[in-house]
Design a protein around this motif. Structure first.
Motif, PDB file in Angstrom:
ATOM      1  N   THR A 119       0.438  -0.874  -0.495  1.00 38.65           N
ATOM      2  CA  THR A 119       0.282   0.400   0.154  1.00 38.65           C
ATOM      3  C   THR A 119       0.664   1.089   0.280  1.00 38.65           C
ATOM      4  O   THR A 119       0.417   1.855  -1.270  1.00 38.65           O
ATOM      5  N   ILE A 120       2.090   1.230   0.908  1.00 35.94           N
ATOM      6  CA  ILE A 120       2.707   2.726   0.798  1.00 35.94           C
ATOM      7  C   ILE A 120       3.719   2.711  -0.487  1.00 35.94           C
ATOM      8  O   ILE A 120       3.986   3.997  -1.340  1.00 35.94           O
ATOM      9  N   ILE A 121       3.989   1.522  -0.851  1.00 38.31           N
ATOM     10  CA  ILE A 121       4.885   1.734  -2.162  1.00 38.31           C
ATOM     11  C   ILE A 121       3.653   1.762  -2.994  1.00 38.31           C
ATOM     12  O   ILE A 121       4.383   2.698  -3.996  1.00 38.31           O
ATOM     13  N   THR A 122       2.678   0.735  -3.279  1.00 40.47           N
ATOM     14  CA  THR A 122       1.848   1.860  -4.185  1.00 40.47           C
ATOM     15  C   THR A 122       1.405   3.392  -4.517  1.00 40.47           C
ATOM     16  O   THR A 122       1.569   3.888  -5.617  1.00 40.47           O
ATOM     17  N   VAL A 123       0.946   3.918  -3.352  1.00 41.64           N
ATOM     18  CA  VAL A 123       1.012   5.362  -3.259  1.00 41.64           C
ATOM     19  C   VAL A 123       2.050   5.722  -4.076  1.00 41.64           C
ATOM     20  O   VAL A 123       1.990   6.551  -4.656  1.00 41.64           O
ATOM     21  N   GLY A 124       3.371   5.614  -3.621  1.00 39.59           N
ATOM     22  CA  GLY A 124       4.359   6.582  -4.203  1.00 39.59           C
ATOM     23  C   GLY A 124       4.693   6.268  -5.660  1.00 39.59           C
ATOM     24  O   GLY A 124       4.839   7.118  -5.670  1.00 39.59           O
ATOM     25  N   VAL A 125       4.488   4.853  -5.873  1.00 42.05           N
ATOM     26  CA  VAL A 125       4.754   4.852  -7.242  1.00 42.05           C
ATOM     27  C   VAL A 125       3.654   5.392  -8.067  1.00 42.05           C
ATOM     28  O   VAL A 125       3.432   5.575  -9.483  1.00 42.05           O
ATOM     29  N   GLY A 126       1.967   5.594  -7.787  1.00 41.29           N
ATOM     30  CA  GLY A 126       1.154   6.326  -8.257  1.00 41.29           C
ATOM     31  C   GLY A 126       1.738   7.496  -8.338  1.00 41.29           C
ATOM     32  O   GLY A 126       0.936   8.020  -9.869  1.00 41.29           O
TER      33      GLY A 126
END
Length: 202
Positions: free
Chosen positions: A111-118
């Motif tokens: 979740t944390i990584i996806t928010v940053g990648v998004g």
């Protein structure tokens, strides 16, 4: 057929204790969180290969056969397969609290990584280097899935029935594009009857 199902895993010492019985250790809540957190953190290109490696090869919580038997159940239930596996194992070992902890651990890092990648993709997603990056990751992700499939195949019972069922499943899903739930609803009972018949003959 295995001597016990996933719901009948024999009790063993806690994960922090020395295990001399030969049985798989019963993980603590913290161990469940750490295991599924690492699965979610390292599961690039698909979480299933990393879940199998962690649960079967590294921790020994499941045998290869038990993982292969748990996977169809996870596929039948709504939601992501690995999240369903986390729920089942967490509930098995530590009740409802364990299920919640395992699922929370699984989704925390992604979740944390996806928010940053998004956020990064919104800014630089149209750059040529981004397209090349995703194109380079695709073969690696495909290789992980193929490697997991090959390892699961080795746990199948030997016999013509297994070969026929695997072939029929591949044709139904990959060639005919039939829904997974429909394929499992038809071939699952057939496979069960074939294995029961084989068990009676043995």
């Amino acid at each position: 057929m295995t001597a016990h199902t996933i719901s009948e895993i024999p009790p063993a010492p806690a994960a922090s204790e020395v295990n001399t019985s030969g049985a798989p250790p019963v993980p603590t809540s913290l161990a469940l969180f750490k295991a599924f957190f690492l699965i979610g953190l390292t599961g690039f290109g698909g979480v299933l290969p990393w879940a199998r490696r962690m649960l079967v090869e590294r921790l020994g919580w499941l045998s290869n056969r038990e993982f292969a038997e748990l996977l169809p159940l996870a596929q039948l239930l709504p939601g992501p397969n690995v999240a369903n596996i986390a729920t089942v194992l967490g509930r098995q070992y530590r009740g409802a609290k364990g299920a919640a902890i395992a699922v929370f651990g699984l989704y925390l890092a992604p979740t944390i990584i996806t928010v940053g990648v998004g956020y990064a993709y919104a800014r630089w997603g149209h750059a040529a280097i981004t397209a090349h990056l995703f194109a380079g990751l695709m073969p690696a992700a495909t290789g992980l899935v193929i490697a997991t499939v090959l390892k699961l195949v080795t746990s199948l019972p030997r016999g013509a029935a297994s070969i026929v069922l695997v072939t029929a499943t591949f044709i139904a899903i990959a060639v005919m594009k039939l829904p997974l739930l429909l394929v499992l609803a038809v071939l699952g009972p057939l496979g069960t009857m074939a294995m029961l018949r084989r068990a009676r003959e043995e």
